[in-house]
Design a protein around this motif. Structure first.
Motif, mmCIF file in Angstrom:
data_model
loop_
_atom_site.group_PDB
_atom_site.id
_atom_site.type_symbol
_atom_site.label_atom_id
_atom_site.label_comp_id
_atom_site.label_asym_id
_atom_site.label_seq_id
_atom_site.Cartn_x
_atom_site.Cartn_y
_atom_site.Cartn_z
ATOM 1 N N LEU A 298 0.816 -1.214 0.000
ATOM 2 C CA LEU A 298 0.000 0.000 0.000
ATOM 3 C C LEU A 298 0.848 1.262 0.000
ATOM 4 C CD1 LEU A 298 -2.894 -0.995 2.430
ATOM 5 C CD2 LEU A 298 -2.773 -1.190 -0.073
ATOM 6 N N GLU A 299 2.148 1.110 0.203
ATOM 7 C CA GLU A 299 3.072 2.233 0.100
ATOM 8 C C GLU A 299 4.461 1.699 -0.195
ATOM 9 O OE1 GLU A 299 4.085 4.069 4.172
ATOM 10 O OE2 GLU A 299 2.121 3.185 4.486
ATOM 11 N N SER A 300 5.332 2.583 -0.670
ATOM 12 C CA SER A 300 6.683 2.170 -1.020
ATOM 13 C C SER A 300 7.610 2.300 0.191
ATOM 14 C CB SER A 300 7.228 3.047 -2.149
ATOM 15 O OG SER A 300 8.627 2.862 -2.304
ATOM 16 N N PRO A 301 8.428 1.281 0.464
ATOM 17 C CA PRO A 301 9.396 1.407 1.553
ATOM 18 C C PRO A 301 10.456 2.470 1.268
ATOM 19 C CG PRO A 301 9.755 -0.617 0.305
ATOM 20 C CD PRO A 301 8.462 -0.049 -0.171
ATOM 21 N N ARG A 302 10.622 2.860 0.005
ATOM 22 C CA ARG A 302 11.591 3.903 -0.336
ATOM 23 C C ARG A 302 11.041 5.306 -0.098
ATOM 24 N NH1 ARG A 302 15.387 2.651 -5.480
ATOM 25 N NH2 ARG A 302 15.879 0.475 -5.067
ATOM 26 N N MET A 303 9.735 5.455 -0.142
ATOM 27 C CA MET A 303 9.111 6.756 0.086
ATOM 28 C C MET A 303 7.855 6.530 0.925
ATOM 29 S SD MET A 303 9.696 10.028 -0.815
ATOM 30 C CE MET A 303 9.128 10.755 0.727
ATOM 31 N N PRO A 304 8.035 6.139 2.199
ATOM 32 C CA PRO A 304 6.880 5.831 3.049
ATOM 33 C C PRO A 304 5.992 7.063 3.231
ATOM 34 C CG PRO A 304 8.945 5.103 4.060
ATOM 35 C CD PRO A 304 9.311 5.973 2.900
ATOM 36 N N LEU A 305 4.713 6.828 3.411
ATOM 37 C CA LEU A 305 3.771 7.932 3.544
ATOM 38 C C LEU A 305 4.036 8.765 4.794
ATOM 39 C CD1 LEU A 305 0.510 6.160 2.358
ATOM 40 C CD2 LEU A 305 1.956 7.750 1.080
ATOM 41 N N ASP A 306 4.473 8.137 5.871
ATOM 42 C CA ASP A 306 4.781 8.910 7.077
ATOM 43 C C ASP A 306 5.936 9.870 6.823
ATOM 44 O OD1 ASP A 306 2.748 7.839 8.583
ATOM 45 O OD2 ASP A 306 4.013 6.343 9.594
ATOM 46 N N GLU A 307 6.884 9.463 5.971
ATOM 47 C CA GLU A 307 7.985 10.366 5.646
ATOM 48 C C GLU A 307 7.515 11.501 4.739
ATOM 49 O OE1 GLU A 307 12.611 10.441 4.113
ATOM 50 O OE2 GLU A 307 11.567 8.528 4.275
ATOM 51 N N THR A 308 6.634 11.194 3.799
ATOM 52 C CA THR A 308 6.044 12.249 2.978
ATOM 53 C C THR A 308 5.361 13.283 3.867
ATOM 54 O OG1 THR A 308 5.738 10.934 0.970
ATOM 55 C CG2 THR A 308 4.208 12.750 1.312
ATOM 56 N N LEU A 309 4.598 12.821 4.855
ATOM 57 C CA LEU A 309 3.911 13.739 5.779
ATOM 58 C C LEU A 309 4.917 14.560 6.577
ATOM 59 C CD1 LEU A 309 1.066 11.417 7.130
ATOM 60 C CD2 LEU A 309 0.842 13.294 5.495
ATOM 61 N N ALA A 310 5.966 13.906 7.059
ATOM 62 C CA ALA A 310 6.978 14.622 7.849
ATOM 63 C C ALA A 310 7.663 15.699 7.023
ATOM 64 C CB ALA A 310 8.010 13.632 8.398
ATOM 65 N N LEU A 311 7.994 15.392 5.775
ATOM 66 C CA LEU A 311 8.681 16.367 4.926
ATOM 67 C C LEU A 311 7.749 17.504 4.522
ATOM 68 C CD1 LEU A 311 10.869 14.011 2.719
ATOM 69 C CD2 LEU A 311 11.581 15.415 4.663
ATOM 70 N N MET A 312 6.462 17.226 4.348
ATOM 71 C CA MET A 312 5.509 18.313 4.111
ATOM 72 C C MET A 312 5.469 19.235 5.318
ATOM 73 S SD MET A 312 4.450 18.064 1.020
ATOM 74 C CE MET A 312 3.516 19.572 1.263
ATOM 75 N N GLY A 313 5.604 18.658 6.516
ATOM 76 C CA GLY A 313 5.664 19.485 7.723
ATOM 77 C C GLY A 313 6.901 20.360 7.765
ATOM 78 N N VAL A 314 8.038 19.826 7.312
ATOM 79 C CA VAL A 314 9.266 20.629 7.248
ATOM 80 C C VAL A 314 9.095 21.773 6.251
ATOM 81 C CG1 VAL A 314 11.726 20.614 6.693
ATOM 82 C CG2 VAL A 314 10.727 18.678 7.918
ATOM 83 N N LEU A 315 8.495 21.491 5.096
ATOM 84 C CA LEU A 315 8.239 22.547 4.114
ATOM 85 C C LEU A 315 7.325 23.626 4.701
ATOM 86 C CD1 LEU A 315 7.704 20.411 0.878
ATOM 87 C CD2 LEU A 315 9.612 21.973 1.324
ATOM 88 N N ASP A 316 6.325 23.213 5.462
ATOM 89 C CA ASP A 316 5.446 24.189 6.121
ATOM 90 C C ASP A 316 6.247 25.093 7.059
ATOM 91 O OD1 ASP A 316 3.291 23.093 4.801
ATOM 92 O OD2 ASP A 316 2.345 22.239 6.591
ATOM 93 N N THR A 317 7.162 24.479 7.815
ATOM 94 C CA THR A 317 7.980 25.258 8.758
ATOM 95 C C THR A 317 8.886 26.229 8.013
ATOM 96 O OG1 THR A 317 7.957 23.454 10.369
ATOM 97 C CG2 THR A 317 9.690 25.111 10.604
#
Length: 339
Positions: A298-317
């Protein structure tokens, strides 16, 4: 799932065309449908990629609802990503969504929650994650050859000779250097040094209100720092270097399409390692998405969804620190029942 992966593409712009071209280099991939807001654009796209007229649609919704599509690639402008991803997921389709995944973390959380509730595959199309050069860098780091990795430096910049209405400068289209270019060094730095603990950023804001240059320093949870920059005003080397106490490894020329990497050690030895780069590079992410679908992931181990969410949070910051705002930051999605 059958060996064949049937792709639908939403959007007919430059990046959608690049992805469609890459599908020709992707074993088992079939371009099954394309959707545009205008039928003439869809038909022109289809003609260029040998799609029959019946597979060309004058709306995105028709691709999302097409019976002969397994996965939808979203190549629309940044502010449409969340809306289009939700539409495709509601149509029961797996989704590969172009970067930036969404305009902010709040939107990303909505998309991820829907995919998880429907048990559908979802992946951010951060194509550098899947390149052989990146695999080789990670292998060298894991081998201990350069010692403990302590710092990443990465830049990505080019001179954008465009008018203010172009998507790169238009805030209504999610313009600016950070979301278009800065996301690459951010994502790969986190991939190499681990989750981001904190960030400090500075930027130059242009006449249209978007950033034309941004620099940011990351501290990583496991130790180490990354120094990253992006620009649409300067042609930078676009190189990436990972340094440890025993040496460093560099992704040469343009790190997002590096033809080779170089290793230099404190004992004076050095070597260059050729790294393959097929076609225009997008095939690697298509291969990964196809592999995940075939294996029932359901997701890629190379680009896990939790990491996508975390990086979107960094971009927000980062955007908060540099004063970069978009309409999506004020918008509100409908309540959860609509999802």
């Amino acid at each position: 799932m059958a060996d064949e992966v049937r792709w639908g593409i939403i959007g007919t712009g430059k990046i959608a065309r690049a992805f469609a071209t890459a599908l020709k280099d992707t074993p088992g991939a079939v371009l099954a449908a394309v959707g545009s807001r205008r039928m003439d654009s869809a038909l022109a796209f289809g003609a260029d990629f040998a799609l029959p007229d019946r597979a060309c649609f004058g709306s995105y919704e028709e691709v999302a609802n097409a019976m002969d599509v397994d996965i939808v690639y979203i190549g629309t402008p940044h502010p449409m990503h969340a809306e289009n991803a939700i539409m495709a997921l509601k149509g029961g389709k797996a989704v590969l969504c172009e970067k930036p995944f969404t305009m902010n973390k709040r939107e990303a959380e909505q998309v991820v929650a829907l995919a998880r509730s429907k048990k559908l595959f979802l992946m951010e199309a951060m194509w550098t994650r899947y390149l052989p050069a990146v695999d080789e860098v990670r292998r060298i780091i894991a081998s201990g050859e350069i010692g403990k990795p302590r710092q990443v430096s990465a830049d990505f910049g080019f001179t954008a000779a465009v008018d203010n209405d172009h998507r790169l400068l238009n805030p209504e289209l999610g313009g600016g250097a950070l979301l278009d270019l800065g996301i690459y060094p951010l994502s790969i730095a986190a991939y190499l040094l681990g989750p981001v603990a904190s960030v400090q950023a500075q930027a130059e804001i242009g006449a249209t209100g978007v950033d034309v240059q941004t620099g940011f320093v990351l501290k990583h949870e496991g130790g180490g720092m990354s120094v990253c920059s992006c620009s649409i005003q300067a042609r930078t080397p676009a190189e990436l270097t990972v340094s440890g106490d025993l040496g460093h490894v560099r992704m040469n020329t343009m790190f997002h399409r590096a033809p080779s990497i170089s290793v230099s050690l404190v004992d004076g030895t050095s070597r260059t390692v050729p790294t393959p780069y097929a076609g225009n590079g997008y095939a690697y992410e298509a291969v990964e998405a196809g592999r995940c679908l075939k294996e029932g992931l359901l997701e890629s181990p190379r680009m896990p969804l939790d990491e996508t969410l975390a990086l979107m949070g960094v971009l927000d910051t980062i955007r908060e620190q540099i004063g970069l705002r978009y309409a999506a930051d004020a918008a509100r999605w409908a309540d959860g029942a609509d999802i």
